[in-house]
Design a protein around this motif. Structure first.
Motif, PDB file in Angstrom:
ATOM      1  N   UNK A 434     -39.594 -57.998  -9.908  1.00 17.74           N
ATOM      2  CA  UNK A 434     -39.537 -58.999  -9.955  1.00 17.74           C
ATOM      3  C   UNK A 434     -40.216 -60.060  -9.461  1.00 17.74           C
ATOM      4  N   UNK A 435     -39.736 -59.437  -7.862  1.00 19.10           N
ATOM      5  CA  UNK A 435     -40.076 -60.304  -6.443  1.00 19.10           C
ATOM      6  C   UNK A 435     -41.711 -61.193  -6.219  1.00 19.10           C
ATOM      7  N   UNK A 436     -42.225 -59.600  -6.622  1.00 20.27           N
ATOM      8  CA  UNK A 436     -44.360 -60.266  -7.135  1.00 20.27           C
ATOM      9  C   UNK A 436     -44.263 -60.597  -7.522  1.00 20.27           C
ATOM     10  N   UNK A 437     -43.624 -60.793  -9.190  1.00 26.07           N
ATOM     11  CA  UNK A 437     -43.632 -61.640 -11.012  1.00 26.07           C
ATOM     12  C   UNK A 437     -43.435 -62.927 -10.686  1.00 26.07           C
ATOM     13  N   UNK A 438     -43.076 -64.150  -9.983  1.00 26.13           N
ATOM     14  CA  UNK A 438     -42.600 -65.029 -10.042  1.00 26.13           C
ATOM     15  C   UNK A 438     -42.794 -65.849 -10.978  1.00 26.13           C
ATOM     16  N   UNK A 439     -44.175 -66.068 -11.117  1.00 26.16           N
ATOM     17  CA  UNK A 439     -45.028 -67.385 -12.241  1.00 26.16           C
ATOM     18  C   UNK A 439     -44.338 -66.508 -14.261  1.00 26.16           C
ATOM     19  N   UNK A 440     -44.255 -64.524 -13.872  1.00 28.19           N
ATOM     20  CA  UNK A 440     -44.223 -64.233 -15.045  1.00 28.19           C
ATOM     21  C   UNK A 440     -42.219 -64.690 -15.147  1.00 28.19           C
ATOM     22  N   UNK A 441     -41.802 -64.051 -14.291  1.00 31.54           N
ATOM     23  CA  UNK A 441     -40.362 -64.231 -14.002  1.00 31.54           C
ATOM     24  C   UNK A 441     -40.019 -65.575 -14.945  1.00 31.54           C
ATOM     25  N   UNK A 450     -41.365 -61.169 -24.556  1.00 33.80           N
ATOM     26  CA  UNK A 450     -42.566 -60.145 -25.147  1.00 33.80           C
ATOM     27  C   UNK A 450     -43.146 -59.202 -23.264  1.00 33.80           C
ATOM     28  N   UNK A 451     -42.626 -60.728 -22.448  1.00 32.85           N
ATOM     29  CA  UNK A 451     -43.725 -60.075 -21.235  1.00 32.85           C
ATOM     30  C   UNK A 451     -42.260 -58.598 -20.541  1.00 32.85           C
ATOM     31  N   UNK A 452     -41.352 -58.503 -20.854  1.00 32.85           N
ATOM     32  CA  UNK A 452     -40.284 -57.262 -20.717  1.00 32.85           C
ATOM     33  C   UNK A 452     -40.532 -56.045 -20.565  1.00 32.85           C
ATOM     34  N   UNK A 453     -41.865 -55.986 -21.521  1.00 32.69           N
ATOM     35  CA  UNK A 453     -43.246 -54.569 -21.390  1.00 32.69           C
ATOM     36  C   UNK A 453     -43.261 -54.731 -19.943  1.00 32.69           C
ATOM     37  N   UNK A 454     -44.429 -55.977 -19.829  1.00 30.40           N
ATOM     38  CA  UNK A 454     -45.216 -55.998 -18.785  1.00 30.40           C
ATOM     39  C   UNK A 454     -44.247 -55.479 -17.172  1.00 30.40           C
ATOM     40  N   UNK A 455     -43.197 -55.981 -17.571  1.00 29.00           N
ATOM     41  CA  UNK A 455     -42.646 -55.972 -16.471  1.00 29.00           C
ATOM     42  C   UNK A 455     -42.042 -54.104 -15.875  1.00 29.00           C
ATOM     43  N   UNK A 456     -41.831 -53.473 -17.036  1.00 28.59           N
ATOM     44  CA  UNK A 456     -41.473 -52.160 -17.747  1.00 28.59           C
ATOM     45  C   UNK A 456     -42.970 -51.428 -17.378  1.00 28.59           C
TER      46      UNK A 456
END
Ligand code: ADP
Ligand code: MG
Ligand code: ZN
Length: 485
Positions: A434-441, A450-456
């Protein structure tokens, strides 16, 4: 099912099963194959003057097993007979067989047709006889036909049906079942391609609704189950044509030509009188004590149908899977040995039918030489069930086990494949993602769920696929909810 407009085929099969004894039926010569020509012969099986046959007791035990397995009757007192005919591969000039009083009669073989219908074919007789030798016909450069007598006197069990079979498909189903029974009894390899199982088919057709049997022909040289089916279909059509133009089918023996897919006339059929059968004077009456029959009955293994029913009941697996697993006795034994150390029958069945059979067919190998022991397979399945490794990792590990014969834990340890289930560790990994992907968060919080699966996916990537998915799922949900608030 093939339909023959207005006509009904009637089929009776005569199957010769080569018995898996070490020595021949009337002498001590070995039955082993691939030996140099004529190296497994003696005065008895060569038919030299004055040599006397002695019956191999094991062949009788095997015959009794088969008779009992199909529910037939063992004749307490039977006899051998000489079947006289001349052929270069028959040095005695006769074959010792059983004629008017075979060792067994009656019983039936049940099978299921492709439409699911159950049928039974009654057995007419089961008897013991000896095999003949082999003629090796000229090949390039060699002007001679050569004779190998190694096979003379190899024990055969002939199983003759009543004319109960009504279609080529049914004949096929009967043969598959018969082979399965022979293999379960461990009395015959059932290998038709190697000639260990040979089938002659008697066939006639009659107008539908008519009771009287038509005139029959006999098909020989059938060397695969599918070959039997094809040859029968061919011959049925030929006979129907003859009847349709008002002619009669001539009693004859036909040879199936596998390459050209046609049946060729071998001889107009001899009658049994032609063989001048008479009682074999060199062998006494075969007397079988009741006590011995009972002993053999007690030692019979579980038969295929009973085994299928038990597998469904005991291991809770689908019928279809139970049928596949019991198709081969070693496979069934392997499965049961896995289940001695594992508790989910269907999971183990799936694993056997996909992973194990897949590996075996890739390697053109049988279960008998498979490197992974049932115990180790169970061990692997337990690792997956306890979520110590993922299902995907398990497949990789298993492949390595099959190649090296190593244990599960050895491979997991060395390759660091153990699944991560530790919540603290996983929580850290998720937080890093989550830290590395602030934009997506940011987008996720704005409603792009839908970004849930991206984090997984990112967590999986960071852990080399070793994160336990269910836990990651649960933890990620919790963490994201916490952030939302
Ligand atoms: P043979 O003495 O010529 O060998 P059998 O009476 O032993 O004849 O029968 C051989 C096989 O032929 C058996 O399987 C039997 O069921 C089958 N059979 C007999 N009559 C017919 C027929 N009319 N049509 C088809 N099969 C038949
Ligand atoms: Mg016969
Ligand atoms: Zn011999």
């Amino acid at each position: 099912m093939t339909v023959y407009e207005g006509f009904e085929p009637v089929i009776g099969l005569e199957v010769h099963a080569q018995l898996l004894t070490e020595s021949k039926i009337f002498c001590a010569c070995q039955t082993s194959f691939g030996a140099p020509p004529n190296s497994r012969t003696c005065p008895v099986c060569l038919g030299l003057p004055g040599a006397l046959p002695v019956l191999n007791k094991k062949t009788v035990a095997y015959a009794v097993r088969m008779i009992l397995a199909v529910g037939g009757e063992v004749r307490r007192s039977s006899s051998f007979a000489r079947k006289n005919y001349f052929y270069p591969d028959l040095p005695k000039g006769y074959q010792i067989s059983q004629y008017s009083r075979p060792v067994g009669s009656g019983g039936q073989v049940e099978y299921i047709l492709s439409n699911g219908r159950k049928k039974a074919c009654r057995i007419n007789r089961i008897h013991l006889e000896e095999d003949a030798g082999k003629s090796l016909h000229p090949e390039s450069g060699d002007p001679y036909t050569r004779l190998d007598f190694n096979r003379c006197g190899v024990p055969l069990l002939e199983i003759v049906t009543e004319p109960d079979i009504r279609s080529p498909e049914e004949a096929y189903a009967y043969l598959v079942k018969l082979k399965l029974i022979l293999q379960h009894l461990e009395i015959c390899s059932g290998d038709m391609e190697k000639g260990h199982l040979r089938c002659d088919a008697n066939i006639s057709v009659r107008p539908k609704g008519k009771k009287k049997l038509g005139s029959r022909t006999e098909l020989k040289n059938l060397n695969s189950f599918r070959g039997v089916e094809k040859a029968l279909d061919y011959e049925i059509r030929r006979q129907i044509k003859i009847l349709k133009r008002g002619d009669e089918v001539e009693r004859a023996t036909l040879l199936w030509d596998e390459n050209r897919q046609v049946a060729l006339l071998m001889r107009t059929k001899e009658e049994s009188e032609d063989y001048r059968y008479f009682r074999e004077p060199d062998l006494p009456e075969l007397v079988i004590e009741n006590e011995w029959i009972e002993e053999i009955r007690q030692s019979l293994p579980e038969m295929p149908d009973a085994k299928i029913a038990r597998f469904i009941e005991q291991y809770g697996i689908r019928r279809y899977d139970a049928e596949l697993l019991t198709e081969n006795r070693s496979l069934a034994d392997y499965y049961e040995n896995v289940m001695a150390h594992f508790d989910n029958g269907q999971t183990a069945a799936n694993w056997m039918l996909t992973e194990i059979l897949g590996l075996l067919s890739d390697a053109h190998e049988g279960i008998g030489t498979f490197k992974v022991s049932p115990r180790n397979t169970a061990d692997l399945l337990n690792h997956v069930q306890n979520r110590e490794i993922s299902g995907r990792t398990a497949k990789e590990v298993f492949r390595e086990m099959a190649q090296t014969g190593k244990s599960v834990s050895e491979i997991i340890e060395r390759n660091g494949l153990k699944q991560i289930t530790d919540e603290k560790k996983l929580r850290l990994e998720i937080e890093k993602v989550l830290e590395d992907n602030p934009e997506q968060l940011e987008q996720y919080r704005a409603g792009k769920t839908a970004l849930f699966d991206y984090f997984i996916g990112q967590v999986m990537r960071r852990t080399g696929g070793r994160a336990e998915p269910e836990t990651v799922n649960r933890l990620l949900k919790k963490i994201l909810e916490g952030i939302k608030k």
